[in-house]
Write a protein that holds these residues in place. Sequence first.
Motif, PDB file in Angstrom:
ATOM      1  N   GLY A 207       0.811  -1.213   0.000  1.00  0.00           N
ATOM      2  CA  GLY A 207       0.000   0.000   0.000  1.00  0.00           C
ATOM      3  C   GLY A 207       0.842   1.259   0.000  1.00  0.00           C
ATOM      4  N   CYS A 208       2.068   1.155   0.529  1.00  0.00           N
ATOM      5  CA  CYS A 208       2.934   2.330   0.615  1.00  0.00           C
ATOM      6  C   CYS A 208       3.335   2.847  -0.767  1.00  0.00           C
ATOM      7  N   TYR A 209       3.468   1.961  -1.749  1.00  0.00           N
ATOM      8  CA  TYR A 209       3.852   2.403  -3.100  1.00  0.00           C
ATOM      9  C   TYR A 209       2.855   3.411  -3.659  1.00  0.00           C
ATOM     10  N   SER A 254      -9.948  14.852  -7.078  1.00  0.00           N
ATOM     11  CA  SER A 254      -9.639  13.540  -7.644  1.00  0.00           C
ATOM     12  C   SER A 254      -9.885  12.432  -6.629  1.00  0.00           C
ATOM     13  N   GLN A 255      -9.866  11.201  -7.135  1.00  0.00           N
ATOM     14  CA  GLN A 255      -9.995  10.020  -6.289  1.00  0.00           C
ATOM     15  C   GLN A 255      -8.864   9.061  -6.617  1.00  0.00           C
ATOM     16  N   VAL A 256      -8.372   8.379  -5.598  1.00  0.00           N
ATOM     17  CA  VAL A 256      -7.270   7.430  -5.772  1.00  0.00           C
ATOM     18  C   VAL A 256      -7.698   6.068  -5.232  1.00  0.00           C
ATOM     19  N   ILE A 257      -7.409   5.025  -5.995  1.00  0.00           N
ATOM     20  CA  ILE A 257      -7.695   3.655  -5.568  1.00  0.00           C
ATOM     21  C   ILE A 257      -6.371   2.883  -5.543  1.00  0.00           C
ATOM     22  N   LEU A 258      -6.037   2.367  -4.373  1.00  0.00           N
ATOM     23  CA  LEU A 258      -4.825   1.569  -4.212  1.00  0.00           C
ATOM     24  C   LEU A 258      -5.238   0.113  -4.001  1.00  0.00           C
ATOM     25  N   GLU A 259      -4.558  -0.798  -4.693  1.00  0.00           N
ATOM     26  CA  GLU A 259      -4.898  -2.213  -4.591  1.00  0.00           C
ATOM     27  C   GLU A 259      -3.650  -3.033  -4.257  1.00  0.00           C
ATOM     28  N   PRO A 260      -3.191  -2.952  -3.010  1.00  0.00           N
ATOM     29  CA  PRO A 260      -2.051  -3.772  -2.596  1.00  0.00           C
ATOM     30  C   PRO A 260      -2.517  -5.189  -2.267  1.00  0.00           C
ATOM     31  N   SER A 261      -1.768  -6.182  -2.733  1.00  0.00           N
ATOM     32  CA  SER A 261      -2.228  -7.553  -2.512  1.00  0.00           C
ATOM     33  C   SER A 261      -1.089  -8.555  -2.547  1.00  0.00           C
TER      34      SER A 261
END
Length: 364
Positions: A207-209, A254-261
């Motif tokens: 998620g940090c990226y 704006s909106q940001v979606i992060l997808e760490p997995s």
Amino acid sequence: MRHFLFVLIFLSSVNLAFPQDILRVGVAGLTHGHVGWILDANKRADIEIVGIAEPNKELAERLTSQYGISMDLVFDDLEEMLTATKPEAVTAFGNIFDHLAVVEAAAPKGMHVMVEKPLAVSVDHAEKMAALAKKHQIHLITNYETTWYPSVEKAQEILEEGEIGEMRKLIVRDGHRGPKNIGVSDEFLEWLTDPKLNGGGAIIDFGCYGANLSTWLHKGERPISVTAVTQQLQEENNPKVDDDATIILTYEDSQVILEPSWNWPIGRKDMEIYGMTGALFADNGKTLRIRMAEGYDGFDEETLKFDKREAPFDDPFTFFKSVIRGEITLSPFDLSSLENNQIVVEILEAAVKSSKTHKTVFLK
């Protein structure tokens, strides 16, 4: 005789200047899976590892043998290593919780510090680290693999030039099949899946990226709110932490979606930027696709290919050395900067809180 004196003076000046061309580095910890980065850099003419702090002798012997480094450089204790070898800079390659201890040991001695992402496990740790860096006037930077991606650099340039209009949505996806599934070392796995030592699971590790890139692309703007959902899809491999997360950041425009997995079938670090008139797809470090809108759902696409960024922006150690030497001045929202990465930790802490409370967290 005059010629002889001139040669002596010239050689003396070369000898005095030469040490400035070498960055004397101390390595704090060897348990991080990325530690090979600095150990391999010891082969370079501009980097010299003068000391390593690692209490796990078996691990130290294995890695020093692999990279051709003498065990004479290895110390059990960080403070002892710093005092004995007096490095100019310290690179932290242990668990994230210990980043604070590294700065506490190095900063009062005037030694600059680079940590592997993320900066810290909590806002409290990040604030203490920042205070020490400012008090002792050292550089404290955070290293991400994606910082050195030419595709990411070019995407930011195109966005800045207004070619695709103002950014409205950013999607960042990072991860792999999971630490155990990809075969990380036992020493790395032990703390990477520990909620105290790593701060969480995939939500922190990857998620940090996206939080780092978002802060950079928003020029240091903090999000208004953070909403996160986590799951544990591999309980047998990650019993103490999450291994899948989705984080939504809202900004004014704006909106940001992060997808760490840790559940991606194929390892990935990619980014999508959507503007009002086009979109950018940084599929990996060396490929960037530019789509310009045509009509309702049509588009014209161009693909750019890159080799590597120009020095000193091509790897973390050349960059770190240039920062220390004053050849580079970091902007407050630069990918490696302390200011950016304090916001990253704030976002991650809010994301963990949101996932546990099932509520949106609004940043103060």
